[in-house]
Design an enzyme around this catalytic site. Structure first.
Site, PDB file in Angstrom:
ATOM      1  NE  ARG A 131       2.828  16.964 -13.318  1.00 40.52           N
ATOM      2  CZ  ARG A 131       3.294  16.113 -12.428  1.00 40.52           C
ATOM      3  NH1 ARG A 131       2.870  16.163 -11.173  1.00 40.52           N
ATOM      4  NH2 ARG A 131       4.189  15.204 -12.769  1.00 40.52           N
TER       5      ARG A 131
ATOM      6  CD  GLU B  50      -1.418  16.274 -16.595  1.00 40.35           C
ATOM      7  OE1 GLU B  50      -2.159  15.797 -17.464  1.00 40.35           O
ATOM      8  OE2 GLU B  50      -0.237  15.918 -16.422  1.00 40.35           O
TER       9      GLU B  50
ATOM     10  CG  HIS C 220       4.039  14.651 -23.985  1.00 38.84           C
ATOM     11  ND1 HIS C 220       4.824  15.775 -24.154  1.00 38.84           N
ATOM     12  CD2 HIS C 220       4.772  13.792 -23.228  1.00 38.84           C
ATOM     13  CE1 HIS C 220       5.979  15.601 -23.522  1.00 38.84           C
ATOM     14  NE2 HIS C 220       5.973  14.409 -22.948  1.00 38.84           N
TER      15      HIS C 220
ATOM     16  CE  LYS D  10       1.499  13.808 -15.292  1.00 35.40           C
ATOM     17  NZ  LYS D  10       1.346  14.214 -16.711  1.00 35.40           N
TER      18      LYS D  10
ATOM     19  NE  ARG E 241      -4.217  -1.834   1.908  1.00 32.41           N
ATOM     20  CZ  ARG E 241      -4.327  -2.938   2.648  1.00 32.41           C
ATOM     21  NH1 ARG E 241      -3.441  -3.172   3.605  1.00 32.41           N
ATOM     22  NH2 ARG E 241      -5.310  -3.795   2.447  1.00 32.41           N
TER      23      ARG E 241
ATOM     24  CG  HIS F 138       1.455   9.992 -25.336  1.00 35.44           C
ATOM     25  ND1 HIS F 138       0.827  10.444 -24.201  1.00 35.44           N
ATOM     26  CD2 HIS F 138       2.777   9.971 -25.038  1.00 35.44           C
ATOM     27  CE1 HIS F 138       1.730  10.688 -23.264  1.00 35.44           C
ATOM     28  NE2 HIS F 138       2.915  10.405 -23.754  1.00 35.44           N
TER      29      HIS F 138
ATOM     30  CE  LYS G 259       7.592  16.786 -14.611  1.00 32.82           C
ATOM     31  NZ  LYS G 259       7.788  15.511 -15.325  1.00 32.82           N
TER      32      LYS G 259
ATOM     33  CD  GLU H  43       9.778  15.130 -22.694  1.00 28.58           C
ATOM     34  OE1 GLU H  43       9.286  16.223 -22.366  1.00 28.58           O
ATOM     35  OE2 GLU H  43       9.094  14.099 -22.855  1.00 28.58           O
TER      36      GLU H  43
ATOM     37  CG  HIS I  85       8.456   9.656 -24.531  1.00 28.95           C
ATOM     38  ND1 HIS I  85       7.085   9.726 -24.722  1.00 28.95           N
ATOM     39  CD2 HIS I  85       8.772  10.685 -23.698  1.00 28.95           C
ATOM     40  CE1 HIS I  85       6.598  10.745 -24.026  1.00 28.95           C
ATOM     41  NE2 HIS I  85       7.597  11.331 -23.403  1.00 28.95           N
TER      42      HIS I  85
ATOM     43  CG  ASN J 119       0.544  16.366 -20.835  1.00 27.37           C
ATOM     44  OD1 ASN J 119       1.324  15.459 -20.553  1.00 27.37           O
ATOM     45  ND2 ASN J 119      -0.461  16.706 -20.033  1.00 27.37           N
TER      46      ASN J 119
END
Length: 371
Positions: A244, A240, A251, A146, A124, A255, A230, A188, A269, A248
């Protein structure tokens, strides 16, 4: 080595430091030990990184009187899936991981995301530390909490927000990267300038090639500047819900391209993000939101350092515009059936929009492939 640069990610009781410096890996143990709940860690890495850097990390932990074990996974984006997550968790349980044990992610974005997600769910939730070894991971994926895996439905659709206890970015290890990996990470870096740091973008136009070619000072400056950008955004919008999402940029397009290529080395990527940023700026220009010369400026800089900037440059791949738009419809940023795009009014002026007509996106793909 000299004292590393330090950037704080301010999240109340879950705040943590990003340390950036050349040679930091050899001193990793002394920086990791103070954040541990118990003097035991399990390092998670991949076979490629293990061959280069695992021994140095283990020595530094031993010097700091920290017990350690290691799990070595296969390299590549394909490792970031349910099957490897299950295998990793089984190994951790076999090793009798306890709630005071800390995982250490030694590797690029795949290892960081997978390890962070395992840390979030095993027992957990346990602590983890990021030791990113690629430029992309140092400037982006290791910061912000993330974590997650890919599925057949899309990239990063299963995961959690789980902040690390510490990020150690040794810029010296970047010298071991293939040029292609450096370039993928550089995309990036450019992203931060394109979002809201136009002065940084201008600096990159003057120093980006030196960074790629191995200039130590340029690399360190770029990593520090990117992490600062960042950290500021994450502190303001951890989960987000607003600002935030600007991170992206490129992205949503990227993606879709990764999904179409099956998350293989055909398209890394960062390479997908580079093409995606160009397309986001081109779409903004087509919608009369951004000066065409700014879109051209972005494309010109990415191309100048050696990044792919168009689908046509990927020889042997046949793209279907309608299929790519369908991939976008499964993006995690879809809300109420509408995809949120990061568009731009110019270099350093990115903004969010959910008012983009898919017809315009398909037309952009079609025209890009016909150009």
């Amino acid at each position: 080595m000299s004292d590393p640069a330090r950037q704080r990610v301010s999240l109340g009781t879950r705040s943590y430091d990003i340390l950036v410096g050349d040679g930091l890996l050899a001193a990793a143990g002394q920086h990791i030990a103070p954040v541990l709940r118990a003097p035991r860690v399990i390092i998670v890495t991949d076979a490629n990184v293990a061959a280069l850097h695992l021994a140095a990390l283990e020595r530094s932990l031993a010097d700091a009187h920290v017990d350690y074990d290691a799990v070595v996974l296969p390299p590549g984006e394909q490792t970031k899936d349910f099957a490897h997550l299950e295998k990793l968790i089984a190994r951790l349980l076999d090793m009798k991981v306890e709630r005071g044990t800390t995982l250490v992610a030694l590797g690029g974005g795949v290892i960081g995301d997978l390890t962070g997600f395992a840390a979030a769910v095993v027992l957990r939730g346990i602590d983890f530390v990021q030791v990113p070894t690629t430029l992309l991971a140092q400037v982006d994926s290791s910061v912000g909490g993330k974590t997650g895996i890919n599925t057949t439905h899309g990239k990063n659709l299963v995961g959690s927000f789980h902040q690390p206890r510490l990020v150690l970015a040794d810029t010296g290890v970047l010298s071991s990267l293939p040029r292609r990996q450096l370039l993928a990470g550089y995309a990036e870096v450019v992203k931060y300038g394109a979002i809201d740091r136009p002065e940084f973008f201008t600096w990159l136009e003057g120093h980006g090639m030196a960074l790629i070619d191995g200039d130590t000072r340029a690399r360190q400056h770029a990593v520090i500047e990117s992490c600062a950008a960042k950290a500021e955004i994450v502190a303001a919008d951890e989960r987000e819900t607003g600002r935030r999402a600007l991170l992206n940029l490129g992205h949503t397009f990227g993606h879709a391209l990764e999904a179409e290529t099956g998350y293989t080395d055909e398209l890394l990527h960062g390479e997908a993000v580079a093409i995606g940023m160009v397309m986001a700026f081109d779409l903004s220009a087509r919608l009369n939101l951004c000066p065409p010369e700014d879109a051209a400026r972005l494309r010109r800089h990415l191309a100048a350092v050696g990044l792919t900037t168009s689908l046509q440059q990927m020889q042997g791949r046949i793209w279907n515009p309608r299929t790519l738009v369908a991939h976008m419809a499964r993006d995690k940023k879809v809300s109420g059936g509408r995809t949120t795009f990061v568009l731009a009014r110019g270099i350093g002026q990115a903004f969010l929009s959910d008012a983009v007509d898919p017809v315009d996106v398909e037309a952009l793909f079609t025209d890009s492939l016909a150009a």
